[in-house]
Design a protein around this motif. Sequence first.
Motif, PDB file in Angstrom:
ATOM      1  N   UNK A  25      42.196  48.550  44.085  1.00  0.00           N
ATOM      2  CA  UNK A  25      43.174  48.853  45.134  1.00  0.00           C
ATOM      3  C   UNK A  25      44.531  48.227  44.836  1.00  0.00           C
ATOM      4  N   UNK A  26      44.527  46.993  44.306  1.00  0.00           N
ATOM      5  CA  UNK A  26      45.783  46.271  44.074  1.00  0.00           C
ATOM      6  C   UNK A  26      46.483  46.689  42.791  1.00  0.00           C
ATOM      7  N   UNK A  27      45.710  46.761  41.692  1.00  0.00           N
ATOM      8  CA  UNK A  27      46.303  46.940  40.372  1.00  0.00           C
ATOM      9  C   UNK A  27      46.014  48.304  39.753  1.00  0.00           C
ATOM     10  N   UNK A  28      44.836  48.841  40.040  1.00  0.00           N
ATOM     11  CA  UNK A  28      44.457  50.108  39.419  1.00  0.00           C
ATOM     12  C   UNK A  28      45.266  51.282  39.921  1.00  0.00           C
ATOM     13  N   UNK A  29      45.448  51.360  41.227  1.00  0.00           N
ATOM     14  CA  UNK A  29      46.189  52.479  41.802  1.00  0.00           C
ATOM     15  C   UNK A  29      47.634  52.526  41.313  1.00  0.00           C
ATOM     16  N   UNK A  30      48.230  51.352  41.121  1.00  0.00           N
ATOM     17  CA  UNK A  30      49.637  51.278  40.713  1.00  0.00           C
ATOM     18  C   UNK A  30      49.829  51.403  39.207  1.00  0.00           C
ATOM     19  N   UNK A  31      48.743  51.406  38.448  1.00  0.00           N
ATOM     20  CA  UNK A  31      48.851  51.506  36.998  1.00  0.00           C
ATOM     21  C   UNK A  31      49.134  50.197  36.307  1.00  0.00           C
ATOM     22  N   UNK A  32      49.106  49.071  37.051  1.00  0.00           N
ATOM     23  CA  UNK A  32      49.365  47.774  36.429  1.00  0.00           C
ATOM     24  C   UNK A  32      48.186  47.316  35.561  1.00  0.00           C
ATOM     25  N   UNK A  33      47.006  47.838  35.868  1.00  0.00           N
ATOM     26  CA  UNK A  33      45.821  47.454  35.105  1.00  0.00           C
ATOM     27  C   UNK A  33      44.836  48.610  35.075  1.00  0.00           C
ATOM     28  N   UNK A  34      44.054  48.644  33.993  1.00  0.00           N
ATOM     29  CA  UNK A  34      42.889  49.525  33.916  1.00  0.00           C
ATOM     30  C   UNK A  34      41.681  48.667  34.285  1.00  0.00           C
ATOM     31  N   UNK A  35      41.121  48.889  35.447  1.00  0.00           N
ATOM     32  CA  UNK A  35      39.984  48.114  35.923  1.00  0.00           C
ATOM     33  C   UNK A  35      38.717  48.921  35.677  1.00  0.00           C
ATOM     34  N   UNK A  36      37.783  48.342  34.929  1.00  0.00           N
ATOM     35  CA  UNK A  36      36.537  49.027  34.591  1.00  0.00           C
ATOM     36  C   UNK A  36      35.353  48.206  35.065  1.00  0.00           C
ATOM     37  N   UNK A  37      34.426  48.855  35.747  1.00  0.00           N
ATOM     38  CA  UNK A  37      33.178  48.229  36.177  1.00  0.00           C
ATOM     39  C   UNK A  37      32.035  48.822  35.360  1.00  0.00           C
ATOM     40  N   UNK A  38      31.224  47.959  34.761  1.00  0.00           N
ATOM     41  CA  UNK A  38      30.080  48.383  33.953  1.00  0.00           C
ATOM     42  C   UNK A  38      28.802  47.921  34.626  1.00  0.00           C
ATOM     43  N   UNK A  39      27.852  48.843  34.806  1.00  0.00           N
ATOM     44  CA  UNK A  39      26.551  48.485  35.363  1.00  0.00           C
ATOM     45  C   UNK A  39      25.520  49.478  34.848  1.00  0.00           C
ATOM     46  N   UNK A  40      24.303  49.001  34.656  1.00  0.00           N
ATOM     47  CA  UNK A  40      23.243  49.869  34.121  1.00  0.00           C
ATOM     48  C   UNK A  40      22.701  50.825  35.180  1.00  0.00           C
ATOM     49  N   UNK A  41      22.913  50.508  36.448  1.00  0.00           N
ATOM     50  CA  UNK A  41      22.460  51.378  37.539  1.00  0.00           C
ATOM     51  C   UNK A  41      23.619  52.234  38.023  1.00  0.00           C
ATOM     52  N   UNK A  42      23.353  53.439  38.514  1.00  0.00           N
ATOM     53  CA  UNK A  42      24.431  54.268  39.069  1.00  0.00           C
ATOM     54  C   UNK A  42      24.819  53.900  40.489  1.00  0.00           C
ATOM     55  N   UNK A  43      24.040  53.000  41.121  1.00  0.00           N
ATOM     56  CA  UNK A  43      24.278  52.687  42.527  1.00  0.00           C
ATOM     57  C   UNK A  43      24.211  51.185  42.791  1.00  0.00           C
ATOM     58  N   UNK A  44      24.878  50.786  43.856  1.00  0.00           N
ATOM     59  CA  UNK A  44      24.893  49.394  44.309  1.00  0.00           C
ATOM     60  C   UNK A  44      24.102  49.267  45.604  1.00  0.00           C
ATOM     61  N   UNK A  45      23.285  48.232  45.683  1.00  0.00           N
ATOM     62  CA  UNK A  45      22.586  47.852  46.910  1.00  0.00           C
ATOM     63  C   UNK A  45      22.872  46.375  47.168  1.00  0.00           C
ATOM     64  N   UNK A  46      23.179  46.049  48.412  1.00  0.00           N
ATOM     65  CA  UNK A  46      23.386  44.638  48.777  1.00  0.00           C
ATOM     66  C   UNK A  46      22.085  43.878  48.517  1.00  0.00           C
ATOM     67  N   UNK A  47      22.123  42.922  47.612  1.00  0.00           N
ATOM     68  CA  UNK A  47      20.883  42.300  47.129  1.00  0.00           C
ATOM     69  C   UNK A  47      20.025  41.665  48.221  1.00  0.00           C
ATOM     70  N   UNK A  48      20.600  40.994  49.237  1.00  0.00           N
ATOM     71  CA  UNK A  48      19.732  40.440  50.277  1.00  0.00           C
ATOM     72  C   UNK A  48      18.945  41.489  51.063  1.00  0.00           C
ATOM     73  N   UNK A  49      19.237  42.777  50.831  1.00  0.00           N
ATOM     74  CA  UNK A  49      18.542  43.857  51.505  1.00  0.00           C
ATOM     75  C   UNK A  49      17.363  44.393  50.697  1.00  0.00           C
ATOM     76  N   UNK A  50      17.212  43.958  49.458  1.00  0.00           N
ATOM     77  CA  UNK A  50      16.216  44.566  48.573  1.00  0.00           C
ATOM     78  C   UNK A  50      14.796  44.455  49.111  1.00  0.00           C
ATOM     79  N   UNK A  51      14.486  43.375  49.819  1.00  0.00           N
ATOM     80  CA  UNK A  51      13.123  43.242  50.328  1.00  0.00           C
ATOM     81  C   UNK A  51      12.807  44.313  51.369  1.00  0.00           C
ATOM     82  N   UNK A  52      13.820  44.794  52.092  1.00  0.00           N
ATOM     83  CA  UNK A  52      13.577  45.873  53.060  1.00  0.00           C
ATOM     84  C   UNK A  52      13.398  47.209  52.357  1.00  0.00           C
ATOM     85  N   UNK A  53      14.078  47.404  51.224  1.00  0.00           N
ATOM     86  CA  UNK A  53      13.867  48.606  50.419  1.00  0.00           C
ATOM     87  C   UNK A  53      12.465  48.575  49.828  1.00  0.00           C
ATOM     88  N   UNK A  54      12.046  47.398  49.367  1.00  0.00           N
ATOM     89  CA  UNK A  54      10.707  47.250  48.793  1.00  0.00           C
ATOM     90  C   UNK A  54       9.625  47.535  49.831  1.00  0.00           C
TER      91      UNK A  54
END
Length: 430
Positions: A25-54
Amino acid sequence: MTQPVRIVIVGGGIAGILLATKLGNQLGRSGQADVTLIDSSPTHIWKPMLHTIAAGTRDVQQQQVIYLAHAREHGFTYQPGEMFGLDRRLRQVQLNEIRTPEGELILEPRTVTYDVLVLALGSHANDFGVPGVKDHCHFIDSQKQAEAFNSALRARVFRSVAKDEPFRVAIVGAGATGVELSAELSRVLEVASSYGDPTVRDRLSLTLLESGPRVLASFPPEISKSSQQQLERIGFRVLTSTRVTSAETGGFYHDGGTFTEADLMVWAAGVKAPDFMSDLGGLETNRSNQIVVSARLQSTRDDHVFAVGDCASLTAAGHDRPLAPTAQVAAQQAEHLAHYLPGWLTGKPLPDFVFRDFGSLVSLSDYDAFGTLGRFGFFRGGFIRGRLAQLSHAVLYRRHQKALHGFRKATLLWTAERINGLVQPKIRLT
């Protein structure tokens, strides 16, 4: 023309996705930086919630954040990939090949070049080399693992009902994950009783094994005692000061040969960063594979490599132990970097990170909840339980949603979840 700074964040957990969102939001939209996020999963889950998913008490489709869509909305780029190495001389992150579940090659091993690297790879349970754990136990450290456990859970419950036999679960590790998962399993089977066999909850036999002298060792003794009493009240067996020596087909051996039988086995003990991080790129690491960082969250051997969250080890001034690997610490570190990293890129000094302890909460499903309130915020240093603690626990997740999506979208997501709760089954049935 000045090239934008390449900021690469590896790991899309609580710290990683929050930092990518804010820097995008701060740097990527304005072109000041190329911000890249790398993760092996295609989705994010709030970790303290994983036991309810399980357990199947929350709908994973409603709770997950799709990285690709979220990246487009917030000015950063998402790349799927699993990190396995780091070349600090070339400033390159090394990623494994990507294959389909059937083994077909999609992408060869590749590298991603950075100017600033932030490692936010999280942590997982530590098997401590106990024989058989990796072969026989479920782990609840990722969405994939939580969903795999839920599939096994539903299959075992179906078998128990069809063959009129007991259903035995053993969980090693009585930290927050082990305790909360235990309570959630009781709750899901109570609800399941209304969908068919009214005796299905009575079939559950659960044993919680903990090597330490009490459950929830990081909480005050009063919370440990109350939590154990609640688990025993709903019919579970809690074994403290019990060291597991091996995991076998059908259960755990512990304490000189005693065997605890189980149809489903879960390992929720210990915490360590991913194994490949041990001595990653020559960076300083500890025995738990965490990157040792300074108070500015920079690695001790490379100012252009930062680490935040569970994969980082920071010992604050005046303390003799590192900060605990909690969601609270991860979120605050991400907020700190998001606020000060843009200035550091232009030559401003990077101030030290200061952790503010707002307390800790543990929720035993709908049965009860307990919490300590830290030195900041309302009721400083107090102790809460019951509905207030349950509400406070729920608010933590809503705050995370607001930080990612903003107030308007977070409110819409909460509203949609409430509406779906009125028309959909309360637990996962298929």
